[in-house]
Scaffold this active site. Structure first.
Site, PDB file in Angstrom:
ATOM      1  N   GLY A   4      35.998  32.868   5.175  1.00  0.00           N
ATOM      2  CA  GLY A   4      37.237  33.516   4.741  1.00  0.00           C
ATOM      3  C   GLY A   4      38.505  32.699   4.927  1.00  0.00           C
ATOM      4  O   GLY A   4      39.593  33.274   5.045  1.00  0.00           O
ATOM      5  N   ASN A  22      39.919  30.924   2.630  1.00  0.00           N
ATOM      6  CA  ASN A  22      40.756  31.171   1.441  1.00  0.00           C
ATOM      7  C   ASN A  22      41.426  32.530   1.526  1.00  0.00           C
ATOM      8  O   ASN A  22      42.590  32.681   1.169  1.00  0.00           O
ATOM      9  CB  ASN A  22      39.928  31.042   0.159  1.00  0.00           C
ATOM     10  CG  ASN A  22      39.770  29.601  -0.269  1.00  0.00           C
ATOM     11  OD1 ASN A  22      40.707  28.983  -0.776  1.00  0.00           O
ATOM     12  ND2 ASN A  22      38.598  29.040  -0.040  1.00  0.00           N
ATOM     13  N   MET A  58      29.463  34.592  -2.820  1.00  0.00           N
ATOM     14  CA  MET A  58      28.259  33.853  -3.198  1.00  0.00           C
ATOM     15  C   MET A  58      27.247  34.703  -3.975  1.00  0.00           C
ATOM     16  O   MET A  58      26.084  34.353  -4.066  1.00  0.00           O
ATOM     17  CB  MET A  58      27.610  33.249  -1.950  1.00  0.00           C
ATOM     18  CG  MET A  58      28.527  32.314  -1.184  1.00  0.00           C
ATOM     19  SD  MET A  58      29.168  30.958  -2.211  1.00  0.00           S
ATOM     20  CE  MET A  58      30.275  30.151  -1.056  1.00  0.00           C
ATOM     21  N   ILE A 117      26.333  36.525  -7.668  1.00  0.00           N
ATOM     22  CA  ILE A 117      26.709  36.477  -9.086  1.00  0.00           C
ATOM     23  C   ILE A 117      27.018  37.900  -9.574  1.00  0.00           C
ATOM     24  O   ILE A 117      26.243  38.828  -9.335  1.00  0.00           O
ATOM     25  CB  ILE A 117      25.567  35.869  -9.948  1.00  0.00           C
ATOM     26  CG1 ILE A 117      25.252  34.439  -9.497  1.00  0.00           C
ATOM     27  CG2 ILE A 117      25.905  35.930 -11.435  1.00  0.00           C
ATOM     28  CD1 ILE A 117      26.254  33.384  -9.892  1.00  0.00           C
ATOM     29  N   HIS A 173      36.670  27.498  -7.294  1.00  0.00           N
ATOM     30  CA  HIS A 173      35.473  26.657  -7.262  1.00  0.00           C
ATOM     31  C   HIS A 173      35.848  25.319  -6.632  1.00  0.00           C
ATOM     32  O   HIS A 173      36.856  24.718  -7.024  1.00  0.00           O
ATOM     33  CB  HIS A 173      34.921  26.451  -8.684  1.00  0.00           C
ATOM     34  CG  HIS A 173      33.668  25.655  -8.680  1.00  0.00           C
ATOM     35  ND1 HIS A 173      32.460  26.184  -8.261  1.00  0.00           N
ATOM     36  CD2 HIS A 173      33.431  24.352  -8.964  1.00  0.00           C
ATOM     37  CE1 HIS A 173      31.536  25.243  -8.306  1.00  0.00           C
ATOM     38  NE2 HIS A 173      32.097  24.122  -8.736  1.00  0.00           N
TER      39      HIS A 173
HETATM   40  C1  GAR Z   1      35.162  27.558  -0.532  1.00  0.00           C
HETATM   41  O1  GAR Z   1      35.092  26.156  -0.471  1.00  0.00           O
HETATM   42  C2  GAR Z   1      35.058  28.034  -1.970  1.00  0.00           C
HETATM   43  O2  GAR Z   1      35.676  27.177  -2.882  1.00  0.00           O
HETATM   44  C3  GAR Z   1      33.565  28.039  -2.162  1.00  0.00           C
HETATM   45  O3  GAR Z   1      33.042  28.523  -0.943  1.00  0.00           O
HETATM   46  C4  GAR Z   1      33.935  28.194   0.129  1.00  0.00           C
HETATM   47  C5  GAR Z   1      34.283  29.468   0.876  1.00  0.00           C
HETATM   48  O4  GAR Z   1      35.046  29.207   2.029  1.00  0.00           O
HETATM   49  N1  GAR Z   1      33.199  28.861  -3.289  1.00  0.00           N
HETATM   50  C6  GAR Z   1      32.158  28.597  -4.080  1.00  0.00           C
HETATM   51  O5  GAR Z   1      31.423  27.648  -3.922  1.00  0.00           O
HETATM   52  C7  GAR Z   1      31.961  29.593  -5.219  1.00  0.00           C
HETATM   53  N2  GAR Z   1      31.079  29.051  -6.214  1.00  0.00           N
HETATM   54  P1  GAR Z   1      35.915  30.334   2.722  1.00  0.00           P
HETATM   55  O6  GAR Z   1      34.992  31.521   2.968  1.00  0.00           O
HETATM   56  O7  GAR Z   1      36.337  29.688   4.027  1.00  0.00           O
HETATM   57  O8  GAR Z   1      37.074  30.662   1.830  1.00  0.00           O
END
Ligand code: GAR
Length: 207
Positions: free
Chosen positions: A12, A14, A90, A92, A109
């Site tokens: 989390g 982001n 994660m 779809i 992404h």
């Molecule tokens: C992030 O790097 C995001 O871009 C990626 O997963 C990570 C989640 O980190 N998303 C994908 O690969 C989607 N296809 P977070 O939980 O620390 O935000």
């Protein structure tokens, strides 16, 4: 005020960057619900620490993928959500959910689409593939979600350098710090201010 629903599966960071930006940058939006596909996601703690509703909804607990889509859509609609944000989600989503929120779902992404994207390209796997290919630049992309995985209209992109001694973990952290945590809140701000106009597969940013 725009109401945002966030879908998460992991750490989390982001989500944290978005919550911080809403607080400090005056984005006219509030996060009303955070839904995780994983009950152990630290993202849920981040939401609770902010006093935001945090719940788990797992696909496997529903009869099929369509039932899951319907339940998620109902959850967000009942809370008046006008933008759904996929912050490291994660699972779809199917057409039922995507069509319900057409051009109102954003995903981040961790690569420069159309490189290193589509089925199988998620999380650390993306950075492993980037290093295996030997490209010198990677980055992150924020896009609207369409029924095609990573195929919807691109909103913002930012490039990040790949260095000789990078490991997937080191590169992932640089992409997050230099790109993801900046362009995701920025794309949400543009949406909240009504500045994103979708024309076919392109997004025009109004001044
Ligand atoms: C992030 O790097 C995001 O871009 C990626 O997963 C990570 C989640 O980190 N998303 C994908 O690969 C989607 N296809 P977070 O939980 O620390 O935000």
């Amino acid at each position: 005020m725009l109401k945002i629903g966030v879908l998460v599966s992991g750490g989390g960071t982001n989500l944290q960057a978005i919550m911080d930006a809403i607080d400090t940058q005056g984005i006219p939006a509030e996060i009303v619900s955070v839904v995780s596909s994983n009950p152990n996601a630290y993202a849920l703690e981040r939401a609770k620490n902010k006093g935001i509703e945090a719940v788990t909804m797992r696909k496997r607990d529903y009869a099929d993928a369509k039932a899951y889509d319907i339940a998620l859509a109902e959850h967000f609609k009942s809370r008046g959500v006008g933008l759904v944000v996929l912050a490291g989600f994660m699972t779809i989503l199917g057409e039922t959910f995507v069509n319900e929120f057409e051009n109102k779902i954003m995903n981040i992404h961790p690569a420069l689409i159309p490189s290193f994207c589509g089925d199988g390209f998620y999380g650390l796997h993306v950075h492993e593939a980037v290093l295996a290919k030997g490209v010198k630049l990677t980055g992150a992309t924020v896009h609207f979600v369409s029924p095609i995985t990573d195929g919807g209209p691109i909103i913002l992109q930012k490039a990040v350098e790949v260095l000789d001694d990078d490991t997937p973990e080191v590169l992932q952290k640089r992409v997050m710090e230099q790109a993801e945590w900046k362009i995701f809140p920025e794309a949400i701000r543009l949406f909240a201010e009504g500045k994103l106009q979708v024309e076919g597969n392109k997004v025009r940013i109004k001044k």
